[in-house]
Design a protein around this motif. Structure first.
Motif, short mmCIF file in Angstrom:
data_model
loop_
_atom_site.label_atom_id
_atom_site.label_comp_id
_atom_site.label_asym_id
_atom_site.label_seq_id
_atom_site.Cartn_x
_atom_site.Cartn_y
_atom_site.Cartn_z
N GLN A 161 -3.40 -2.90 50.09
CA GLN A 161 -4.34 -3.80 49.42
C GLN A 161 -3.95 -5.25 49.70
OE1 GLN A 161 -3.85 -2.75 45.28
NE2 GLN A 161 -1.64 -2.93 45.34
N SER A 163 -3.99 -7.41 47.66
CA SER A 163 -3.35 -7.92 46.44
C SER A 163 -1.89 -8.31 46.70
CB SER A 163 -3.39 -6.86 45.33
OG SER A 163 -4.72 -6.48 45.08
N GLN A 166 -1.26 -11.92 46.80
CA GLN A 166 -1.19 -12.68 45.53
C GLN A 166 0.25 -13.09 45.23
OE1 GLN A 166 -2.68 -10.87 41.98
NE2 GLN A 166 -4.45 -9.94 43.00
N ARG A 187 -4.90 2.84 54.40
CA ARG A 187 -4.68 3.93 53.45
C ARG A 187 -4.91 5.26 54.14
NH1 ARG A 187 -7.84 1.79 48.00
NH2 ARG A 187 -6.88 -0.28 48.09
N GLN A 200 -10.28 -5.96 53.32
CA GLN A 200 -10.49 -6.43 51.95
C GLN A 200 -10.46 -7.95 51.93
OE1 GLN A 200 -7.47 -4.76 49.35
NE2 GLN A 200 -8.87 -3.17 48.66
N GLU A 202 -9.23 -10.67 49.05
CA GLU A 202 -8.66 -10.85 47.72
C GLU A 202 -8.97 -12.27 47.24
OE1 GLU A 202 -6.90 -8.23 46.73
OE2 GLU A 202 -5.95 -8.93 44.87
N GLY A 274 -13.50 -4.53 42.51
CA GLY A 274 -12.60 -4.41 41.36
C GLY A 274 -12.04 -5.78 41.04
N ALA A 275 -11.78 -6.01 39.75
CA ALA A 275 -11.28 -7.33 39.37
C ALA A 275 -10.60 -7.25 38.01
CB ALA A 275 -12.44 -8.33 39.32
N GLY A 276 -10.17 -8.39 37.53
CA GLY A 276 -9.57 -8.42 36.20
C GLY A 276 -8.79 -9.70 35.96
N ALA A 297 -8.28 -12.13 39.21
CA ALA A 297 -8.17 -11.71 40.61
C ALA A 297 -9.29 -10.72 40.88
CB ALA A 297 -6.81 -11.05 40.86
N PHE A 298 -9.68 -10.67 42.11
CA PHE A 298 -10.69 -9.67 42.49
C PHE A 298 -10.41 -9.21 43.91
CE2 PHE A 298 -12.33 -13.90 43.39
CZ PHE A 298 -12.75 -13.80 44.71
N GLY A 299 -10.85 -7.99 44.21
CA GLY A 299 -10.66 -7.46 45.56
C GLY A 299 -11.96 -6.86 46.06
#
Ligand code: PHE
Length: 332
Positions: A161, A163, A166, A187, A200, A202, A274-276, A297-299
């Protein structure tokens, strides 16, 4: 005969053949005439020899003249054939088009750059720490399993990812942070909608008082720019170890305007990313005070966005290099 013969010659190749036939070497016609000498009466010989020599002189002179004319003519012909007409329309050359994933990537970078994001390209080979541990992924999380992650050695792996980026950013930069990190991820996953390698993007924003509302507002702008005016988003609760709360982001179906169609399977909504809110533990892992700062953050999966936008139903079509597929998507 020589005179007529010369007139009829068409190329310098014929000219030189003619010359050797008549004028050059022992077997030429002129030598033949010289050999006749012995059959000529002695008192005639001097005259005969003189005439033949004169004939030879004359023929050589003619030959030279014809040769010059011939060369000139051939040169003109060459110029004629090499003439370029600059007014002719140019032949069309296929210049190709950008790959759908490249198009989406460029489009997203443009949109986010307009919102003040900086691009940070992370690394494809990561350690377990950056890809998982620092992102608050428990030791026994299924994503760490050999099934999902390509390990290069006990220490190194191919990032699963973006991520992971980050952490590098937050370790090296103090808030305010506003970065976008596009790149390849890997993956052990392989079916019509999953490929072992995909892309992706990010996004990470860390500053004072960042909330889920900021995320939602930004996402609404994003989907409108990608899928058109009137597209909105909705957030559904989800789980990622590195965000709390975590959300799955759906956008209203741009194909049917939310009424329900085959693309959104009748729901009116399409899952896009996806995020949060960045988990406080992740901020702390990077030495950022989680009391003072917060972030979201979001991906985004680029293939997924491209497949939705261009109506591609199998991710493998994006990696097949089949021009019949790629030529259909012709945006600049
Ligand atoms: N990294 C997540 C994934 O690969 C996506 C994500 C990024 C979710 C950022 C939340 C925040 O699925």
């Amino acid at each position: 005969k020589i005179e007529n013969g010369l007139e009829e010659l068409k190329s310098s190749k014929e000219l030189y053949e003619f010359k050797s036939e008549y004028l050059e070497g022992k077997k030429s016609k002129i030598s033949g005439l010289m050999k006749e000498m012995k059959n000529i009466a002695p008192e005639e010989r001097a005259n005969y020899g003189k005439s033949v020599n004169e004939l030879k002189e004359w023929a050589l002179g003619r030959f030279q003249k014809v040769e010059e004319e011939m060369k000139e003519r051939e040169l003109q012909k060459k110029y004629e054939s090499e003439k370029i007409d600059l007014t002719l329309p140019a032949e069309e050359t296929a210049i190709g088009n950008l790959h759908p994933v490249t198009l989406i990537r460029k489009q997203l970078i443009d949109i986010f750059a307009g919102m003040g994001f900086e691009v940070y390209e992370g690394r494809e080979i990561e350690t377990d720490y950056y890809n998982f541990t620092a992102l608050n992924t428990p030791q026994d999380h299924p994503a760490r399993d050999m099934q999902d992650t390509f390990y290069l050695s006990p220490e190194f792996l191919l990032r699963t990812q973006t991520s992971a980026g980050q952490i590098h950013v937050m370790e090296n930069k103090k808030p305010p942070i506003k970065i976008l990190s596009p790149g390849r991820v890997f993956r052990s996953d392989d079916d019509a909608t999953h490929s072992p390698m995909f892309h992706q993007m990010e996004g990470l924003v860390v500053d004072k008082n960042i909330t889920l509302c900021d995320l939602k507002g930004m996402l609404d702008v994003l989907v409108q720019k990608i899928y058109g005016e009137g597209t909105t988003t909705r957030l559904r609760p989800s789980y990622f170890p590195f965000t709390e709360p975590s959300v799955e982001v759906d956008c209203s179906c741009f194909a049917c305007g939310g009424k329900g169609c085959s693309l959104c399977k009748g729901t009116g909504w399409i899952e896009v990313l996806g995020a949060g809110i960045v988990n406080k533990r992740v901020l702390e892992n990077c030495g950022i005070d989680s009391e003072e700062y917060s972030g979201f953050a979001f991906g985004i999966g680029l293939e997924r966005i491209a497949m939705l936008k261009y109506g591609i139903n199998n991710i493998k079509l994006l990696f097949g290099s089949d021009l019949r597929v790629l030529n259909q998507i012709n945006e600049k």
